[in-house]
Scaffold this motif. Sequence first.
Motif, PDB file in Angstrom:
ATOM      1  N   ALA A 160       0.865  -1.179   0.000  1.00  0.00           N
ATOM      2  CA  ALA A 160       0.000   0.000   0.000  1.00  0.00           C
ATOM      3  C   ALA A 160       0.900   1.227   0.000  1.00  0.00           C
ATOM      4  O   ALA A 160       1.599   1.485   0.979  1.00  0.00           O
ATOM      5  CB  ALA A 160      -0.904  -0.001   1.221  1.00  0.00           C
ATOM      6  N   VAL A 161       0.875   1.964  -1.104  1.00  0.00           N
ATOM      7  CA  VAL A 161       1.897   3.000  -1.297  1.00  0.00           C
ATOM      8  C   VAL A 161       1.883   4.035  -0.173  1.00  0.00           C
ATOM      9  O   VAL A 161       2.927   4.483   0.290  1.00  0.00           O
ATOM     10  CB  VAL A 161       1.716   3.684  -2.665  1.00  0.00           C
ATOM     11  N   VAL A 162       0.689   4.389   0.298  1.00  0.00           N
ATOM     12  CA  VAL A 162       0.614   5.422   1.338  1.00  0.00           C
ATOM     13  C   VAL A 162       1.321   4.953   2.611  1.00  0.00           C
ATOM     14  O   VAL A 162       1.963   5.745   3.307  1.00  0.00           O
ATOM     15  CB  VAL A 162      -0.854   5.759   1.659  1.00  0.00           C
ATOM     16  N   LEU A 163       1.189   3.664   2.911  1.00  0.00           N
ATOM     17  CA  LEU A 163       1.904   3.145   4.072  1.00  0.00           C
ATOM     18  C   LEU A 163       3.401   3.042   3.780  1.00  0.00           C
ATOM     19  O   LEU A 163       4.238   3.350   4.622  1.00  0.00           O
ATOM     20  CB  LEU A 163       1.361   1.763   4.465  1.00  0.00           C
ATOM     21  N   ASP A 164       3.721   2.621   2.559  1.00  0.00           N
ATOM     22  CA  ASP A 164       5.130   2.477   2.175  1.00  0.00           C
ATOM     23  C   ASP A 164       5.882   3.802   2.331  1.00  0.00           C
ATOM     24  O   ASP A 164       7.042   3.815   2.737  1.00  0.00           O
ATOM     25  CB  ASP A 164       5.230   1.982   0.736  1.00  0.00           C
ATOM     26  N   TYR A 165       5.199   4.903   1.999  1.00  0.00           N
ATOM     27  CA  TYR A 165       5.825   6.221   2.157  1.00  0.00           C
ATOM     28  C   TYR A 165       6.401   6.394   3.555  1.00  0.00           C
ATOM     29  O   TYR A 165       7.462   6.985   3.733  1.00  0.00           O
ATOM     30  CB  TYR A 165       4.774   7.326   1.941  1.00  0.00           C
ATOM     31  N   GLU A 166       5.676   5.897   4.560  1.00  0.00           N
ATOM     32  CA  GLU A 166       6.135   6.114   5.931  1.00  0.00           C
ATOM     33  C   GLU A 166       7.068   4.996   6.399  1.00  0.00           C
ATOM     34  O   GLU A 166       7.898   5.197   7.270  1.00  0.00           O
ATOM     35  CB  GLU A 166       4.943   6.219   6.883  1.00  0.00           C
ATOM     36  N   PHE A 167       6.904   3.812   5.833  1.00  0.00           N
ATOM     37  CA  PHE A 167       7.749   2.689   6.256  1.00  0.00           C
ATOM     38  C   PHE A 167       9.134   2.737   5.620  1.00  0.00           C
ATOM     39  O   PHE A 167      10.070   2.127   6.104  1.00  0.00           O
ATOM     40  CB  PHE A 167       7.105   1.351   5.903  1.00  0.00           C
ATOM     41  N   ARG A 168       9.242   3.435   4.511  1.00  0.00           N
ATOM     42  CA  ARG A 168      10.512   3.531   3.795  1.00  0.00           C
ATOM     43  C   ARG A 168      11.632   3.908   4.756  1.00  0.00           C
ATOM     44  O   ARG A 168      11.505   4.860   5.523  1.00  0.00           O
ATOM     45  CB  ARG A 168      10.364   4.594   2.698  1.00  0.00           C
ATOM     46  N   GLY A 169      12.711   3.119   4.716  1.00  0.00           N
ATOM     47  CA  GLY A 169      13.886   3.458   5.511  1.00  0.00           C
ATOM     48  C   GLY A 169      13.724   3.217   7.002  1.00  0.00           C
ATOM     49  O   GLY A 169      14.510   3.714   7.786  1.00  0.00           O
ATOM     50  N   THR A 170      12.680   2.466   7.412  1.00  0.00           N
ATOM     51  CA  THR A 170      12.495   2.212   8.836  1.00  0.00           C
ATOM     52  C   THR A 170      12.661   0.726   9.155  1.00  0.00           C
ATOM     53  O   THR A 170      12.838  -0.094   8.269  1.00  0.00           O
ATOM     54  CB  THR A 170      11.077   2.605   9.297  1.00  0.00           C
ATOM     55  N   TYR A 171      12.532   0.416  10.448  1.00  0.00           N
ATOM     56  CA  TYR A 171      12.667  -0.962  10.882  1.00  0.00           C
ATOM     57  C   TYR A 171      11.488  -1.830  10.477  1.00  0.00           C
ATOM     58  O   TYR A 171      11.549  -3.052  10.629  1.00  0.00           O
ATOM     59  CB  TYR A 171      12.916  -1.028  12.402  1.00  0.00           C
ATOM     60  N   TRP A 172      10.402  -1.225   9.988  1.00  0.00           N
ATOM     61  CA  TRP A 172       9.333  -2.084   9.469  1.00  0.00           C
ATOM     62  C   TRP A 172       9.872  -2.905   8.304  1.00  0.00           C
ATOM     63  O   TRP A 172       9.651  -4.117   8.202  1.00  0.00           O
ATOM     64  CB  TRP A 172       8.130  -1.252   9.000  1.00  0.00           C
ATOM     65  N   VAL A 173      10.617  -2.218   7.440  1.00  0.00           N
ATOM     66  CA  VAL A 173      11.221  -2.901   6.296  1.00  0.00           C
ATOM     67  C   VAL A 173      12.224  -3.947   6.776  1.00  0.00           C
ATOM     68  O   VAL A 173      12.252  -5.085   6.296  1.00  0.00           O
ATOM     69  CB  VAL A 173      11.901  -1.873   5.358  1.00  0.00           C
ATOM     70  N   VAL A 174      13.035  -3.555   7.764  1.00  0.00           N
ATOM     71  CA  VAL A 174      14.049  -4.475   8.293  1.00  0.00           C
ATOM     72  C   VAL A 174      13.379  -5.731   8.844  1.00  0.00           C
ATOM     73  O   VAL A 174      13.760  -6.860   8.517  1.00  0.00           O
ATOM     74  CB  VAL A 174      14.868  -3.773   9.399  1.00  0.00           C
ATOM     75  N   ALA A 175      12.340  -5.523   9.663  1.00  0.00           N
ATOM     76  CA  ALA A 175      11.661  -6.662  10.273  1.00  0.00           C
ATOM     77  C   ALA A 175      11.005  -7.521   9.200  1.00  0.00           C
ATOM     78  O   ALA A 175      11.122  -8.752   9.201  1.00  0.00           O
ATOM     79  CB  ALA A 175      10.622  -6.164  11.275  1.00  0.00           C
ATOM     80  N   HIS A 176      10.326  -6.867   8.241  1.00  0.00           N
ATOM     81  CA  HIS A 176       9.625  -7.609   7.181  1.00  0.00           C
ATOM     82  C   HIS A 176      10.587  -8.492   6.394  1.00  0.00           C
ATOM     83  O   HIS A 176      10.360  -9.682   6.223  1.00  0.00           O
ATOM     84  CB  HIS A 176       8.904  -6.639   6.254  1.00  0.00           C
ATOM     85  N   PHE A 177      11.687  -7.910   5.907  1.00  0.00           N
ATOM     86  CA  PHE A 177      12.508  -8.748   5.027  1.00  0.00           C
ATOM     87  C   PHE A 177      13.326  -9.775   5.801  1.00  0.00           C
ATOM     88  O   PHE A 177      13.707 -10.803   5.258  1.00  0.00           O
ATOM     89  CB  PHE A 177      13.315  -7.942   4.006  1.00  0.00           C
ATOM     90  N   HIS A 178      13.544  -9.510   7.094  1.00  0.00           N
ATOM     91  CA  HIS A 178      14.187 -10.571   7.865  1.00  0.00           C
ATOM     92  C   HIS A 178      13.219 -11.732   8.102  1.00  0.00           C
ATOM     93  O   HIS A 178      13.631 -12.888   8.098  1.00  0.00           O
ATOM     94  CB  HIS A 178      14.757 -10.033   9.177  1.00  0.00           C
ATOM     95  N   TYR A 179      11.944 -11.412   8.321  1.00  0.00           N
ATOM     96  CA  TYR A 179      10.977 -12.508   8.452  1.00  0.00           C
ATOM     97  C   TYR A 179      10.936 -13.341   7.174  1.00  0.00           C
ATOM     98  O   TYR A 179      10.843 -14.565   7.214  1.00  0.00           O
ATOM     99  CB  TYR A 179       9.577 -11.971   8.797  1.00  0.00           C
ATOM    100  N   VAL A 180      10.999 -12.660   6.021  1.00  0.00           N
ATOM    101  CA  VAL A 180      10.929 -13.406   4.760  1.00  0.00           C
ATOM    102  C   VAL A 180      12.245 -14.139   4.500  1.00  0.00           C
ATOM    103  O   VAL A 180      12.267 -15.348   4.256  1.00  0.00           O
ATOM    104  CB  VAL A 180      10.595 -12.461   3.590  1.00  0.00           C
ATOM    105  N   MET A 181      13.354 -13.408   4.575  1.00  0.00           N
ATOM    106  CA  MET A 181      14.628 -14.013   4.167  1.00  0.00           C
ATOM    107  C   MET A 181      15.160 -14.989   5.205  1.00  0.00           C
ATOM    108  O   MET A 181      15.603 -16.086   4.862  1.00  0.00           O
ATOM    109  CB  MET A 181      15.651 -12.928   3.876  1.00  0.00           C
ATOM    110  N   VAL A 182      15.142 -14.600   6.467  1.00  0.00           N
ATOM    111  CA  VAL A 182      15.621 -15.537   7.478  1.00  0.00           C
ATOM    112  C   VAL A 182      14.575 -16.631   7.664  1.00  0.00           C
ATOM    113  O   VAL A 182      14.904 -17.761   8.043  1.00  0.00           O
ATOM    114  CB  VAL A 182      15.964 -14.819   8.799  1.00  0.00           C
ATOM    115  N   GLY A 183      13.307 -16.326   7.339  1.00  0.00           N
ATOM    116  CA  GLY A 183      12.309 -17.385   7.249  1.00  0.00           C
ATOM    117  C   GLY A 183      12.757 -18.415   6.222  1.00  0.00           C
ATOM    118  O   GLY A 183      12.672 -19.627   6.450  1.00  0.00           O
ATOM    119  N   GLY A 184      13.259 -17.924   5.088  1.00  0.00           N
ATOM    120  CA  GLY A 184      13.800 -18.823   4.068  1.00  0.00           C
ATOM    121  C   GLY A 184      14.988 -19.615   4.600  1.00  0.00           C
ATOM    122  O   GLY A 184      15.103 -20.815   4.360  1.00  0.00           O
TER     123      GLY A 184
END
Lengths: 296, 852
Positions: free
Chosen positions: B392-416
Motif C-alpha cells: 500500500a503506497v501510502v503506508l510504504d511512504y512512511e515505512f521507507r527506511g524504517t525498521y518495518w522494512v528491516v523486520a519484514h525482510f528478515h521474516y521473509v529471508m531468514v524465514g527462508g
Amino acid sequence: MDDRNRPLDTICPGFSETIIITNVNYLIWVVLSMVTELVLTAAFPLQSGLVPRGTRAFVFERIFEVFLLLGTLVGVVVVGYMLYNAYKYRSGSGKGHVDEGNRLVLGELPSGSGGGRKLFTSFFMSMVIVVSLVSWTYLTLLYVEEGPADDESLDVEVEGYQFGWRFTYPNGHTTDGVLRVPADRPVQLTITTADVFHNFGVTELRVKSDAIPGQETETWFTADEPGTYTAQCYELCGAGHSYMSAEVIVMPPDEYEAWYANATAENATADNATANESSADASVAAQSNLRPAVVP
Amino acid sequence: MTDASPERDAAVDGGHEVAHGDDHGHDFPGTGSIKRWFVTTNHKDVGVLYVVTSLFFLVLGGVLAWLMRVQLLAPRALGEGILSPVAYNQAVSAHGLLMVFWFLSPFAFGFANYVVPLQLGAKDLAFPRLNALSYWLYLFSGILFGVSFFQGGTFSGGWTMYAPLSVPTFTPDVGASTAVLALVLFVASVTVSSVNFLTTMHRMRAEGLTLRNLPLFSWTILLTAWMMLFAFAALLAALLVLSSDRLLGTTYFAMESPAGALLWTHLFWFFGHPEVYIVFFPALGVMAEVFQTFTGRRIVGRKWFILAMVLVAIQSFAVWMHHMFLTSINLQVKTLFMITTIGISLPFDLMVFALIYTMLKGKIRFTTPFLFVFGALLLFIIGGITGVFLGAVVLDYEFRGTYWVVAHFHYVMVGGVTALVGGLYYWFPKMTGRMYDEFLGKLHFAVYFVGFNLLYFPLFVAWETPRRVFDYAPELAPWHQLATVGGFVLGLSFLIMFYNLFKSAFAGDPAPDNPWEYATTAEWAVSSPPPLENFDGTPTYRNGRLEFLDIGEVTPSEGRASGPTGAAVSDGGVTASATATVSSALSTAEATEVEGPSHASIWPFVLSAGAFLVLLGLSPLQDAAFPEGMVGAAYATTTVAGGVVTLGSLVAMGLEPFHGPVFEEGEAWPFAGIDNGKVGMWIFLASDVVLFGGFIGAYVFTRVAFGWTGWEPIPPDPIPGLVNTYILLTSSFTVVLALVAAEKRHKWGVVTSLGATFVLGIGFLVNKGLEWQHLFHEGLWLSTNVRASTFFLTTGLHAAHVIAGLVVALYLTARAWRGAYLEDSRSVEYFGLYWHFVDIVWLFLFPLFYIL
C-alpha cells in the motif's frame, strides 16, 4: 472440500476438519464482507467519508489501523488453522493416515494431485482481501499525491547535506537545522541534496521523501499540534547518518507570522549560527575517517 | 517403503568410504585426503564445499550482526558504544552483503549441487569443471571481501550501495573498491553456475522425466537459475560501472552526473527484486519436499504451485520500482508498479495454502526437518502479511527506511533460511551417510524459533527507528534490548547445530538409503552417500517410476562427434570394473581432445586464485593509476602475476584431458538434439545480452536526463567507427569460413580463416586504439564528463569482449595448426557464436555512440 463427495469411511478421521474448514471460510468471509463493504462505500468517497482525509498523520493512522486489524485477524486465522491441523494430524494421534493406495512411492513420477477447489477458494478469498485493501488505499494515495492547494500552502525548499538539513523559505530566508512552520497550514516541501542520497522524514508527522542528487521531489504535511518534532535522515549517507537530524518547530500561526516577518534573506538567526557550527565540525570529522563524525 | 534393514545399514556403513572415495579409475584421492577437495569436480563434493563455506560466511555475517545489536542496546550518543559511526556503517553493509550474497544463495546452491543431478537422473552437472570453477570463484570472492576489511576499512554504503555515497569522493577507502570487486567476482561465479545448471536441467533429465514431472525442489532451482542468469547480469552491469567509477574515474554515479543516483537505484533494484525470489525459491522447494515427505501426502495442487512459481519468476523483473516510491517517479508509474507488486504477492498466497492443505489428513511426523520447515512457513506468513502493508503506497511512504522494512525482510529471508536449515537436516544423512541426533535437532529448533521471534518481532513494534542508525528515540530502547537478546539466542542456537552435525558426521548412526519414510524423490533411491557416479545403471522413468537399466538394456548410441556417450553410459556405475571404464572412456577420448579420463582438475582452483590476485591488485586504482611508491608497485605486481596465473590456467584447462559426464539423451526440452556446449554458449550469451542491455540502458537513461539533443557524440569523426564496423563484419565472415573448412576437414582452411579472424580483430583494436589516442590528445579522458564516460566505458566493454575473443581465436589457431577441429568442429562453432554476438553488439553501439 472434495472430501464431501467421498465415502464416509475415508473422511471419518477428518470429519471435524470439514467443520473447521467451514469455520475458517466463514471467518474469512466475515472479514471479506467487511472489506467489500468498505471498498464499495469507498468507491463513493463523497458520500461515505471512508477515504480518510486530513493530515498525513491522520491518513496514515487510519489505514495502518485497518491493516493491523485485518492483518492480525488473517494471521491469527491462518496460523491458528495451521497449528490446529498440525496438532490434530500429528503422527500418533490416529486422526491422519497415509493413503497407501494413492500416495507416491519412492521414485514415482508425481502425477496430478487433488485439492484444487479448496485451494482456489482460499486463494480467491485472500486475493479479494488484498486487492480490495490496496485499492482502498489507492484512493488515499490519490488524495495524498494531489497535495494541498498552492494558494494556501507554505512552500519550503529542503536541502540535505552531510550531515544536516537546510531550509529556504519563500522570502529567501535560510535556516540550518531548524524548520519552523505554522500549525494547521499545509507545508509543501521541495527536497533535494547538496551531496549524496538522503531521505528527509519526520516520523511523527508522517512525511518523508527522498533527497536525490540532481533531482527534486515534492511532499507535504500539515501539523495540527504546536510543538517540537524531529526530522531525520532515512537513507544511509555516511559517518554522520545517525545524527543527521533537524528540529521541526510547529508554532501557533500568529507566533509564526511574527517570526517570519522578522526573518529575511540576510539575517542569520540564532538557529543558524549554532547549526552551522556543528555542521562545520561534522565535515571536518567526516574527513578523518574512523573518528566520530558529528557533534549533535 | 524404506530400505532400513539392518543388513543394508551394515553394508552402507562398511561401504561408506569406498562409495565416496577412491573408485572407478578416476584419479580421485579419497575424501579423507586434502588434495581431493582441491581437485574435485564432482557435484556432490562441490555441494558439500558450498554448504560448509556458506556456513562459515553465516558465522561471519552473524558476528557482524551481533556487533550491531550490541551497539543498538541503547541509543548511542557520539563516541558511545563499541563501534565508531564508520565501523557501524561497515558492519551494516558487510552484514547485508555477506548474508545475501555469500551465505543465502550459496547455502541453497550447496543443496542444489548435491541433490539436483540425483533428482534429474544425471551423473553430474553438464560442465563439472565449470562447477568447480563456480565454487572456487565464490570462495575467492569471499576471501577478497574479507581482505577489504584490512585495506582501510570495507565498503560502508549499505548493501544497496546507493550512489553517489558509493564513489570514492565519499567512500575513499581502498577496501570499499575491493568489496565492489569481490562482488564482481561473485557475480562471475553465479553466472558460470547459472549457465551450468540451466544446461544440465534442460538437457540431462532421465528418460520420461519431463519438466512437468520434475520434483519441486528441482523446479525451484530451475527457476532460480533462470532468474539468476538475468538478474545477476544486470547487477554485473551496475557493478562494472561502479568499479569503473571507483577505479578508472568515470562519472556515471558522480554527484554532478545528471541522474547518477537515480540510475543506480534503477540498475540495482532491477537486480534487487528478483534477488529476493532468488534467495527464497530454493527455500520454498525445500518446504514442498519436506512437507510431502513428513505428511506422507502429495502436495495439493501441484501444477498450480508450479504455475504460480513460474509467474512469480517472470513477473519478478517488473516490480523493481516499488523500492523507489519516494523517488521522483510519477503517479502513473507508481500505480503501475503498485499493481504488479500486488500481482506478484498473490501467487504466494496460493503456495502457502497449498502447503497448509497438504498437511490435512496426513500423518505428520515432527522430525527436525519438518519442524524447521513448518516454522519457516509460519514465519513466511507473518513476513507476507507485513509485506502487504508495504504494497500500500501510502503506508510504504512512511515505512521507507524504517525498521518495518528491516523486520519484514528478515521474516521473509531468514524465514527462508529456516527452511534451508530444515533442508540441511533433511539431506544430512544423504550427504554424510550418518544420522544426526534427533533430540539435539529438536532442541536447536526450539531455541532457534524463540530466538528468531525475540529478535525480529520487536523490530515491528519499534518500527519508527530509522534504518542503519544507532541513535534512536529512547522510548524504543526496551524493544531493541529485547531484539539484542533474541539475536544472541538465535546465534547461539547454531552452536547446537554445529555440535550435533559435526559429531554426527563422524559418529552418528549409519544412514540407510532412505531414512525418511514416504520420501519420494530419486536421491533417496541410491545409497547414502551416493556412489561417485550416482547410479548403478541408467536411470529411466519410462514406466512412470524410477528404474535402472542394466548394461545390456541400453542401446549404445552411434558414434556422434561427442563420442563418449554410448560407451561410457554402459559402464554400470560403481559395479563396473575400473579397467572396463578406463578402456571404454579411452576409446572415445580423442573426440573431446583428451588423453585419458579424469574428473580431477586443479585448474578451477588455480584460475580462481589468479582472478583473485588480479582484482586484489587492481583495488587501489584511482583515476586509472596505481598509488605512488612501494605499495603501488606491489599492487601492480600482484595484478600482473594474477594475470599470468589466470591466463596460464585457462590454457592449461583448455589442454587438460577432461571430459564431462556422459549421458544417454533423455528428456531435453526445449533443447533436444542440440549439444550441451552449444546450449551453454547460448545461455551465456543471453546473460551477456542483459549485461550490454544494462550498459546501453545506462547510456540512454543518462542521455535523456542530460537532454537527448544537447548531447553530442564524443568522437567528432565517425569514420574510424565505420571502418571498424566493416572490419568486424568481415571477421564474422571468416569465422564462418573456418567452420566450413573444419567440416570439410581442410586443415589449412581452418588455420587460415581463424588466422584471418585474429588479424581482423587485431586490426579492429589497433584502429580503436588510434582513435582513442587521438581523443586523449584532444584532452578527452574517461573522467572528462559523463558523455566521455559512457563512450569510453561502453565501447571499452565491447573491446574487452573482442580481446577475450582474440585470446580464444589465438588458442584455436594454434590448436588448428596441430590438426585439431577436423574431427570435431564444435569448438570453432561455439567460438563463432560468441564472435557473431560481439559483432552484433557493435552494430548497436556504432549508431548509438557515433551517429545519433
